[in-house]
Design an enzyme around this catalytic site. Structure first.
Site, PDB file in Angstrom:
ATOM      1  CB  ALA A 169      43.005  42.616  42.083  1.00 38.94           C
ATOM      2  CG  ASP A 224      42.205  46.198  39.469  1.00 42.27           C
ATOM      3  OD1 ASP A 224      42.431  47.395  39.710  1.00 42.27           O
ATOM      4  OD2 ASP A 224      41.309  45.529  40.025  1.00 42.27           O
ATOM      5  CE  LYS A 246      37.831  50.759  39.808  1.00 41.96           C
ATOM      6  NZ  LYS A 246      36.978  49.950  38.890  1.00 41.96           N
TER       7      LYS A 246
HETATM    8  O1  MRU Z   1      36.481  47.655  40.185  1.00 43.67           O
HETATM    9  P1  MRU Z   1      37.125  47.356  41.511  1.00 43.67           P
HETATM   10  O2  MRU Z   1      36.555  48.188  42.620  1.00 43.67           O
HETATM   11  O3  MRU Z   1      37.155  45.884  41.815  1.00 43.67           O
HETATM   12  O4  MRU Z   1      38.610  47.807  41.274  1.00 43.67           O
HETATM   13  C1  MRU Z   1      39.569  47.793  42.305  1.00 43.67           C
HETATM   14  C2  MRU Z   1      40.659  48.729  42.020  1.00 43.67           C
HETATM   15  O5  MRU Z   1      40.900  49.106  40.916  1.00 43.67           O
HETATM   16  C3  MRU Z   1      41.445  49.225  43.166  1.00 43.67           C
HETATM   17  O6  MRU Z   1      41.951  50.495  42.862  1.00 43.67           O
HETATM   18  C4  MRU Z   1      42.592  48.435  43.600  1.00 43.67           C
HETATM   19  O7  MRU Z   1      43.743  49.153  43.598  1.00 43.67           O
HETATM   20  C5  MRU Z   1      42.967  47.197  42.944  1.00 43.67           C
HETATM   21  S1  MRU Z   1      42.580  45.943  44.046  1.00 43.67           S
HETATM   22  C6  MRU Z   1      43.581  46.113  45.460  1.00 43.67           C
END
Ligand code: MRU
EC number: 5.3.1.23
Length: 359
Positions: free
Chosen positions: A55, A240, A251
């Site tokens: 994010a 995110d 995620k």
């Molecule tokens: O789909 P992505 O790889 O962009 O998602 C990122 C995430 O979900 C990470 O787990 C994260 O915690 C969020 S960004 C620091």
């Protein structure tokens, strides 16, 4: 952070050129490759294809994408069309929209001739602020970890996906307290879940290895067993988007870890900067969940025995699949949120951000 001993950020403007360089995360951990983005469309594609991901880094890339768009003609129409293009790249991480809104409100009042230079400097400011915020998350998170530590025993942390240096400009969110602990000489070890289908856990393992932090990769499905067995001090993940009530979009697979952590009595912590908190989303149900291409499930990506990158089919092209990229962890399963301003209960976000009026 350092790659092979060389200090690096994940994105940086190219000296003397109207371009930015990024680390292409689609080929990591097998290949370390820097890509140059010279046009708005390059930045949009880098976000869409997850060459950059995470994010905070998505937000910073979008800000630089606007700077790339505004070279030459910087009228309202160009600016607003660029905002629209970038905003449509990925739906869940709110940092994207936060960065675009901030850039837009900085640039629109300016005369068109002043916008390009202002865009480059505002994007650089957002990047620098992200570094400082993540550093602070590391310091606050470390205090929290030390408060729950069992004597001098090694700290055992579990994480999911990649919320490390690669997901931000530097330091990371969930991994920032881990790096802070390691750098302070504290004995720490990280359980890294693989994070199917895109295997962002392998990015986490790669960056922990670069920094020398002891870690072990596990299949996603092994997390429940490890948590219930005991011996894990905390689960730390990033986010995110965090809704005003403390529900956390992160995620896919995060919610299962939170459920297992609660059943096992292990603290479940979420680390994120203020730009990830969306006070306009009342709760998790109002957060859009990205549905990604089915081929992320049908095909496996990796390297062959000779080390050459490639794909293996595990399902026929016509196999029905669903691929939601994120899930929502209810606020009541989150023990603490760690932000650049400190730590709070998930449903008490306004104690850290009192300037956000109650919705
Ligand atoms: O789909 P992505 O790889 O962009 O998602 C990122 C995430 O979900 C990470 O787990 C994260 O915690 C969020 S960004 C620091």
């Amino acid at each position: 952070m350092q790659v092979d001993g060389v200090p690096l950020r994940t994105i940086w403007p190219v000296a003397g050129a109207r371009a930015v360089d990024i680390i292409d995360q689609t080929v990591l951990p097998h290949v370390f490759r820097v890509r140059r983005l010279g046009r708005l469309e390059d930045a949009a594609e880098a976000i869409r294809s997850m060459q950059v991901r995470g994010a905070p880094l998505i937000g910073v890339t979008a800000a630089y994408g606007l700077a790339l768009a505004l070279d030459g003609c910087a009228g309202d129409e160009t600016l607003l069309a660029a905002v629209q293009l970038l905003a449509a790249t990925r739906p869940t991480a709110v940092n994207l929209h936060w960065a675009l809104a901030r850039m837009q409100s900085r640039l629109l009042p300016l005369p068109p001739a002043a916008r390009a230079a202002a865009a480059w400097s505002e994007a650089a400011k957002i990047a620098d602020e992200d570094v400082e915020q993540c550093r602070r998350i590391g310091a606050h998170g470390l205090q929290l970890l030390l408060a729950g530590r069992r004597g001098e025993a090694r700290l055992e942390i579990m994480t999911h996906c990649n919320a490390g240096w690669l997901a931000t400009v530097d330091h990371g969110t969930a991994l920032a307290p881990v790096y802070a602990a390691f750098d302070a000489g504290i004995d720490i070890h990280v359980w890294v879940s693989e994070t199917r289908p895109r295997n962002q856990g392998l990015l986490t393992a790669w960056e922990l290895r670069q920094h020398g932090v002891p870690h072990t990769v596990i299949a996603d499905n092994a997390a429940g067993l490890l948590l219930m067995r005991g011996g894990i001090d905390a689960v730390i993940v990033g986010a995110d988007r965090i809704a005003a009530n403390g529900d956390v979009a992160n995620k896919v697979g995060t919610c299962l870890k939170a459920l297992a952590a609660r059943a096992a009595g292990v603290p479940f912590l979420v680390a994120a900067p203020g730009s990830t908190i969306d006070f306009a989303s009342a709760d998790g149900a109002s957060i859009p969940i990205e549905e990604r291409a089915g081929d992320e499930l049908r095909l496996l990506r990796g390297c062959d025995a000779a080390g050459l990158p490639g794909e293996l089919r595990q399902l026929p092209a016509t196999a029905a699949v669903a691929n939601p990229a994120f899930d929502i962890t209810p606020a009541q399963l989150v023990d603490r949120i760690i932000s650049e301003r400190g730590c709070c209960a998930a449903d008490r976000l306004r104690t850290l951000y009192p300037e956000e009026a109650d919705g």
